[in-house]
Design an enzyme around this catalytic site. Structure first.
Site, mmCIF file in Angstrom:
data_model
loop_
_atom_site.group_PDB
_atom_site.id
_atom_site.type_symbol
_atom_site.label_atom_id
_atom_site.label_comp_id
_atom_site.label_asym_id
_atom_site.label_seq_id
_atom_site.Cartn_x
_atom_site.Cartn_y
_atom_site.Cartn_z
ATOM 1 N N CYS A 50 0.766 -1.122 -0.027
ATOM 2 C CA CYS A 50 0.213 -0.094 -0.045
ATOM 3 C C CYS A 50 0.771 1.272 0.043
ATOM 4 O O CYS A 50 2.085 1.295 -0.105
ATOM 5 C CB CYS A 50 -0.983 0.100 1.093
ATOM 6 S SG CYS A 50 -0.133 0.561 2.851
ATOM 7 N N CYS A 53 3.387 1.738 2.816
ATOM 8 C CA CYS A 53 4.513 0.910 2.831
ATOM 9 C C CYS A 53 5.525 1.681 1.948
ATOM 10 O O CYS A 53 6.856 1.582 2.281
ATOM 11 C CB CYS A 53 4.127 -0.625 2.278
ATOM 12 S SG CYS A 53 3.006 -1.650 3.195
ATOM 13 N N ASP A 472 7.316 16.745 -34.094
ATOM 14 C CA ASP A 472 8.559 16.583 -35.018
ATOM 15 C C ASP A 472 8.060 16.193 -36.350
ATOM 16 O O ASP A 472 7.075 15.691 -36.508
ATOM 17 C CB ASP A 472 9.683 15.954 -34.446
ATOM 18 C CG ASP A 472 10.868 15.793 -35.237
ATOM 19 O OD1 ASP A 472 11.240 16.803 -36.080
ATOM 20 O OD2 ASP A 472 11.256 14.525 -35.596
ATOM 21 N N ASP A 658 11.492 12.030 -32.282
ATOM 22 C CA ASP A 658 12.108 10.692 -32.256
ATOM 23 C C ASP A 658 13.533 11.261 -32.313
ATOM 24 O O ASP A 658 14.422 10.055 -32.136
ATOM 25 C CB ASP A 658 11.796 10.037 -33.329
ATOM 26 C CG ASP A 658 12.319 10.237 -34.668
ATOM 27 O OD1 ASP A 658 12.380 11.289 -35.035
ATOM 28 O OD2 ASP A 658 12.652 9.430 -35.519
ATOM 29 N N ASP A 662 15.490 16.303 -30.900
ATOM 30 C CA ASP A 662 14.119 16.354 -30.028
ATOM 31 C C ASP A 662 14.330 16.010 -28.517
ATOM 32 O O ASP A 662 13.321 16.478 -27.930
ATOM 33 C CB ASP A 662 13.185 15.482 -30.567
ATOM 34 C CG ASP A 662 12.868 15.915 -32.248
ATOM 35 O OD1 ASP A 662 12.734 16.949 -32.445
ATOM 36 O OD2 ASP A 662 12.748 14.737 -32.737
#
Length: 789
Positions: A50, A53, A472, A658, A662
């Site tokens: 949780c 933790c 791009d 990519d 960039d």
């Protein structure tokens, strides 16, 4: 469920973990270098269940001297600890390879790390054990659920008889039978919670299972007292029903998290255990995956998967590149082709040269991204984590206050105790704890099914907020495989020279030009330097400076200004700033580009193109896509400036790119995406990576992220509404322990069912049915691997 259930593993397994914690040497050998004087070790911690933790470990572990930071992945229960690489620094100076525990401070640090985890009640072990392939926790949950379900049904039947007006003797008999049925069920099924609660208390902390254990235990104890004293009411049905619904919710949550972990394991299985290595003398030796190093030659038989990223040295074969680009059509590879780890050799034997080791392969990178998908501390997750952190003390204080208040008002300790027990049960914030992680796990799983990798859980939240998308051009909106269209018009000597210079660059235009170097010759005496986004400079032994790239980069000012083609990308070759020749290229749209822009527009995201290419081809592309905003001739700095300008104006831009140039813009954007074929730097800077060739991955990710955000807000609303109604009712004595158990469990199950709505939509058609007429090629991924090599 998200409540801390450190006891979901069997007692024998937990005891084995406590006595077989990894040594400092084992942790060192399994760690990997991150550069800049840091290393990372990953540990499996089964006790993490949780937000409390996570908060505890991420707070306590960095207090160890030498630990930089720790990050906990809830789905995989993996703790990644980044620590100072004292060994690597010391050995680098000596010019030798680092060995296990050579540096005393590092050995002390790793020993302290294992000790601290044990002291906190979170025994750890290294990944790759038997638990990675089996699921004892699930088996235990199912058995506990079955026992609790059997007991609750039988006790409920007996309770109905009591409620129907059974006389005193019959009522007492039914109460005793219920007690005998409930006792073993509580011991067997309740150990999931009791073990976790005891572990927490033994280490001086509280978790969500402490009040659950108290509520169940007190409900049974009070019911037993009522049975012994011939009381009218007993609540055995409440204790076992509460256990049944808690276990049902926890089992559902475990199943969903197991789906996330199984996706990671399925990726890992794509990599073989080792490969046949061909030695320099021709001898063949089978080596484990971890022993394969760059430069080794590997024999790959038909039907084998590629163990590490490699380059084909000899042989010709069809290969399945689906793990890279999502395409099912086989693709031909031959000498010089690059193949990433995890791809499948289909038809012919190959000899490969390894270009990366297993830890740095394309497949390992995808696994790391999957494991990191839930690690981000998103805003919604931080809210849930803070609520979980204050839950236990708040519930205990509220229950104690309720008991004292009813004692003062009524003087009836039995009534006060029953009301306090109802408060303990009804205030369990399981619904609040489930509100965020369940949705994030389902969302990440759905994106993965459609070929989109999420690198950070918080990225989905940021993607849902995006209001502007910046694309791009080359390699993103287009295929990134341009074709030289004026080869016959240029001087042959100029073409050969440009092709040899272009081999030094990974830019798509350079790679298209490099293919015209028929003899594959090098320029060993040239000093070559590449300027990202500009071009390549080559200085000859005589001092002549050749430049290949943008006109503004290659030519002196007096030579610039002439455009040779209206709609073609161009690369200029110059000598000492003077024009020599120009090379013209054409490119094609990436599959799904038009549909992606249309869908993004319908989602309210304005599209914009930022490209380093010339005005004419960028304008033609924008017209084809229906994009009105575009800027050509943009340098990397310009892309960053534009992203910052959008942010300063209050926008939340999504950057999709990519290339190497960039990467700064991807990092500067509110959220970012890149294809798997992107350059290493660009891909690592992005928040999302899509494996398919289709650009429709972008609007899909936006839609899933927005739906996930909507479901999280709905879950928060359901949890808050439940608490606003249920808590006052329990404090005022209007809810018995049974009603409290039914109400609390119903709220948790409602949140889970609401979260599962995210899975109702099917995969988008573009991904489910790849276009057979246009088989994808591994060229882009090959360029990425070759650049890394």
């Amino acid at each position: 469920m998200s409540c801390c259930a450190a006891g979901t593993e069997s007692a024998a397994e937990l005891q084995a973990l406590e006595t077989q914690a990894p040594s400092a040497e084992e942790m060192w050998l399994s760690s990997r270098s991150l550069g800049k004087g840091l290393r990372q070790v990953d540990l499996i911690v089964p006790g993490v269940h949780c937000g409390a933790c996570i908060a505890l470990l991420e707070k306590e572990l960095p207090r160890i001297k030498g630990v930089d930071h720790a990050r906990v992945n809830l789905s995989t229960r993996r703790v990644s600890v980044v620590f100072a690489d004292g060994v690597a620094r010391g050995e680098a100076a000596a010019g030798t390879q680092p060995a296990a525990a050579r540096d005393a401070s590092t050995e002390t640090l790793l020993t302290a790390l294992g000790d601290r985890l044990l002291a906190l009640g979170y025994p750890a072990h290294l990944p790759g054990g038997a638990d990675e392939t089996s699921d004892p926790a699930m088996r235990e949950l199912l058995k506990a659920l079955a026992v609790a379900g059997f007991a609750s049904m039988n006790v409920m039947l007996l309770s109905v008889s009591v409620w129907s007006g059974a006389d005193a003797a019959t009522r007492d008999l039914f109460h005793w039978i219920s007690a005998l049925i409930a006792a073993p069920a509580l011991v067997y099924s309740g150990r999931v919670f009791f073990r976790s609660a005891w572990s927490a208390l033994r280490h001086g902390r509280a978790n969500m299972d402490v009040p659950i254990s108290l509520g169940v235990g007190l409900a049974y104890a009070i019911s037993l007292h009522e049975t012994i004293t011939h009381g009218d009411h007993a609540y055995f049905d409440a204790s076992v029903t509460l256990l049944f619904f808690l276990l049902a919710g926890r089992t559902l949550d475990h199943m969903m998290r197991e789906k996330a972990r199984s996706a990671v394991r399925n990726l890992v299985r794509l990599s073989p255990r080792g490969a046949m290595v061909i030695r320099d003398d021709g001898a063949r030796e089978y080596l484990a995956l971890e022993e394969i190093e760059p430069g080794m030659r590997l024999a790959i038989a038909p039907g084998d998967r590629i163990p590490v990223d490699g380059r084909v040295v000899s042989g010709c074969s069809d290969m399945d590149f689906a793990v890279v680009n999502g395409e099912s059509a086989p693709q031909l590879v031959e000498a010089g082709s690059l193949a990433p780890a995890g791809t499948l050799n289909l038809t012919g034997p190959l000899v490969l040269e390894a270009v990366r080791d297993a830890r740095n392969s394309f497949l390992a990178e995808m696994v790391a991204m999957m494991e990191a998908a839930e690690s981000g501390r998103a805003g919604y997750r931080r809210i849930a984590d803070r609520a979980s952190a204050i839950y236990a003390p708040a519930v205990h204080l509220l229950a104690l206050g309720t008991f004292i208040g009813w004692m003062v008002v009524s003087g009836d300790w039995r009534m006060a105790m029953l009301t306090a027990v109802a408060v303990l049960i009804i205030t369990c914030p399981c619904a609040l704890g489930l509100a965020v992680p369940v949705v994030q796990v389902i969302a990440a799983g759905r994106l993965f099914e459609n070929g989109v990798m999420v690198k950070d859980g918080s990225a989905m939240e940021r993607l849902a907020q995006a209001d502007h998308v910046v694309f791009d051009k080359t390699g993103t909106l287009t295929r990134g495989t341009p074709v030289l269209i004026n080869a016959e018009a240029v001087t042959a000597d100029h073409l050969r020279l440009a092709a040899r210079i272009a081999r030094a660059s990974r830019h798509p235009l350079s790679q298209a030009l490099a293919g015209f170097d028929a003899v594959n010759a090098e320029l060993p005496e040239f000093r070559i330097r590449e300027t990202p986004g500009e071009g390549v400079e080559a200085v000859s032994p005589s001092g002549d400076v050749y430049r290949l790239g943008r006109a503004g980069f290659a030519l002196d000012e007096s030579e610039q200004g002439a455009e040779r083609a209206a709609d073609a990308s161009q690369v200029v070759l110059s000598k000492n700033g003077a024009f020599l020749d120009i090379f013209l290229f054409s490119d094609q749209l990436r599959r799904g580009a038009v549909q992606a822009v249309t869908r993004l527009s319908s989602l309210g995201l304005d599209a914009e193109i930022l490209s380093g290419d010339r005005e004419a081809p960028v304008r033609a592309l924008a017209n084809e896509l229906g994009v009105t905003a575009y800027v050509a001739g943009v340098r990397p700095r310009g892309k960053v400036d534009r992203i910052k300008a959008l942010t300063a104006a209050g926008g939340k831009p999504l950057m999709v790119g990519d290339g190497l140039n960039d990467a700064p813009a991807l990092s500067a954007a509110h959220v970012s995406m890149a294809p798997a074929s992107a350059a290493d730097v660009g891909r690592m800077a992005a928040d999302f990576v899509f494996l398919h060739d289709s650009l429709e991955a972008v609007p899909l990710a936006v839609e899933v992220s927005r739906k996930a955000g909507s479901l999280i807000r709905q879950n928060f609303g359901l949890a808050v509404a439940y608490n606003c109604v249920a808590v006052p009712a329990a404090v005022l004595g209007h809810a018995t322990p049974l009603i409290a158990a039914l109400a609390m469990s119903s709220s948790s199950i409602l949140v889970v069912l609401n979260s599962l709505r995210l899975r109702r939509k099917t995969r988008i058609e573009a991904f489910a049915k790849p276009a057979a007429a246009r088989p994808a090629t591994p060229d882009k991924e090959a360029r990425r691997l070759e650049a890394a090599a």
